[in-house]
Write an enzyme that holds these catalytic residues in place. Structure first.
Site: not given
Ligand code: AMP
Ligand code: MG
Length: 483
Positions: A86, A88-89, A109, A122, A179, A248-249
């Site tokens: 989900g 997360g940030r 973001k 986040g 996604r 998820d990407n």
């Molecule tokens: P990503 O690698 O950016 O595709 O992120 C993968 C997952 O990790 C997603 O659910 C993001 O929302 C979560 N995520 C990445 N960095 C953070 C962060 N600093 N705080 C909270 N969630 C994060």
């Molecule tokens: Mg992502």
């Protein structure tokens, strides 16, 4: 109202997200506004640059008409399933209809922790936010479907990373943020009704032609498969390594999303990996088409109960689509390769010619981008750039015979090749240089690089350094996720 929202995700997909506000931040400051994109979206750049506009662009304030929310999704990360990821940030602020009628998500973001943060803060840093800005805009200029940066806003916060970093928020737009992992979230919970709702929503939003089909969900799978085949073929034609092709990407729209550990390859090597956490090379350059296919198989699994009441028949039909991905991908890639080589007609033996080129290239130190750009030289009477390597020289002889058999004027061929083989890509050392200066409050190198990358095919004086690979001895380039 400065922004006109039409929030279908919020209104039609209750239960697929958590309504959520971004964090207030101490000192929001606009680092960069994409005024061209703002114009395209029908947004007023003057308002976006105002105090309220900047607060809206970093999530500190909700613009009128917005419905901020954090989306639920799951995902296979490096092959392992996480049932709850989900936003997360990030938050989806709302959907904007541009004057040409296209629908865009406005997404932030780094806007603070959400119910999906799983212990993360986040937040995002200025460096990674500007990096996504640069590479996303470069991809757009290269003609690759992608999310785009609307703005980068620094927050005035320090965020806790290996060393404290200045915080920032990226405001980006996307055709949507649906996604493969969004489908997986509900499939993992056995929520069949919601999968159907999401599938219907995705069809209406991205593939409306499929609505009238007798088997719309199989057609949805085919459509996403085609969009991903086309997308990944485009990555492969420019040497782009996404680096974190988790489900998820992987978007339903076929746009590139999440420029975390991505980078452009210099010397051609299908094993090229930049991400520090990709220890097995799962997401190496040459693996990308196979991984896209694997991700589509995960998507297909979520749709099986919708495809046919008989599981057996559903599996057969979905499997056929997944198998067909190979030929779809090859068709897109080969069409792109013909454009790169300046071939105006299609011949059976072209695939072999292309494969032989990559075999010959892999034994050399040649820079991928420069090699293709230089290939048009021979049609301008400048000779071949392949002479000093016997395998490449052999290949070049075949190439000239194959291309020369077409009745195409040499200068027309050369011009066409230069329109698809970029001169300027976001070279890793240039990106790093721009980001380090930005962290010292000097945005000039970032601005210059962004400008150069905005017209990647047109040679301009004073930009020679942007065409050069990393200086010898630079060492292996490493990138990092989630920073
Ligand atoms: P990503 O690698 O950016 O595709 O992120 C993968 C997952 O990790 C997603 O659910 C993001 O929302 C979560 N995520 C990445 N960095 C953070 C962060 N600093 N705080 C909270 N969630 C994060
Ligand atoms: Mg992502």
């Amino acid at each position: 109202m400065p922004m006109h929202f039409d929030n279908t995700y919020a209104h039609q997909l209750e239960g697929f997200y958590a309504p959520w506000q971004g964090d207030d931040v101490p000192e929001p400051r606009l680092l960069k506004l994409n005024t061209d994109l703002a114009d395209e979206l029908g947004l007023d750049s003057e308002w976006l640059s105002s105090e309220r506009g900047v607060r809206a662009l970093c999530g500190a304030e909700n613009p009128d008409g917005g419905f901020p929310l954090a989306m639920a999704y799951a995902g296979h990360q490096f092959g392992n399933f996480s049932p709850q990821l989900g936003d997360g940030r990030a938050i989806l602020v709302g959907e904007i209809l541009s004057p040409n009628g296209k629908r865009h998500d406005l997404h932030l973001k780094g806007s603070g922790a959400t119910p999906f943060s799983r212990g993360g803060d986040g937040k995002a840093g200025v460096g990674p936010v500007l990096r996504e800005y640069l590479i996303g805009e470069a991809m757009h200029a290269l003609g690759v479907p992608t999310t785009r940066a609307l703005a980068a806003v620094s927050t005035g916060e320090q965020i806790a990373r290996e060393t404290p970093q200045p915080g920032a928020v990226l405001a980006r737009v996307a055709a949507s943020h649906i996604r493969v992992g969004t489908f997986q979230f509900f499939a993992a919970r056995g929520e069949q009704d919601r999968i159907r709702t999401l599938a219907d929503y995705t069809i209406a939003r991205h593939f409306p032609d499929v609505q009238e089909s007798a088997s719309p969900y199989l057609e949805l799978l085919k459509s996403v498969s085609n969009a991903q085949a086309r997308l990944v073929s485009q990555w492969m034609l420019i040497g782009f390594v996404h680096g974190v092709m988790n489900t998820d990407n992987t978007t339903a729209s076929g746009e590139t999303i999440d420029y975390g550990p991505c980078a452009f390859m210099e010397r051609y090597d299908p094993r090229t990996v930049f991400s520090s956490i990709d220890l097995q090379g799962r997401y190496a350059f040459g693996n990308q088409p196979a991984i896209a296919q694997w991700n589509l198989a995960r998507f297909a699994e979520t749709l099986l109960p919708l495809i046919d009441a008989s599981e057996q028949r559903a599996i057969e039909e979905a499997s056929a689509v997944i198998t067909d991905f190979n030929s779809l991908y090859e068709t897109h890639w080969l069409a792109g390769m013909r454009r790169k080589l300046g071939l105006h007609t299609a011949r059976e033996e072209d695939l072999q010619l292309c494969n032989e080129l990559f075999e010959a290239l892999s034994g050399t130190e040649r820079d991928f981008t420069r090699f293709f750009r230089g290939l048009s030289d021979c049609w301008r009477g400048h000779g071949s750039t392949c002479e000093d390597n016997s395998a490449l020289a052999n290949w070049h002889q075949q190439y000239v015979l194959r291309a020369g058999a077409e009745e195409v004027p040499d200068d027309e061929r050369a011009k066409g090749m230069d329109r698809v083989n970029p001169l300027y890509i976001p070279r890793n050392h240039k990106v790093e240089e721009a980001l380090s200066s930005a962290l010292e409050d000097d945005l000039a190198p970032f601005e210059k690089l962004l400008k150069v990358l905005s017209t990647p095919f047109d040679e301009r004086p004073g930009c020679e350094s942007y065409t050069q690979p990393a200086p010898p001895g630079s060492g292996r380039y490493r990138t990092f996720c989630g920073t």
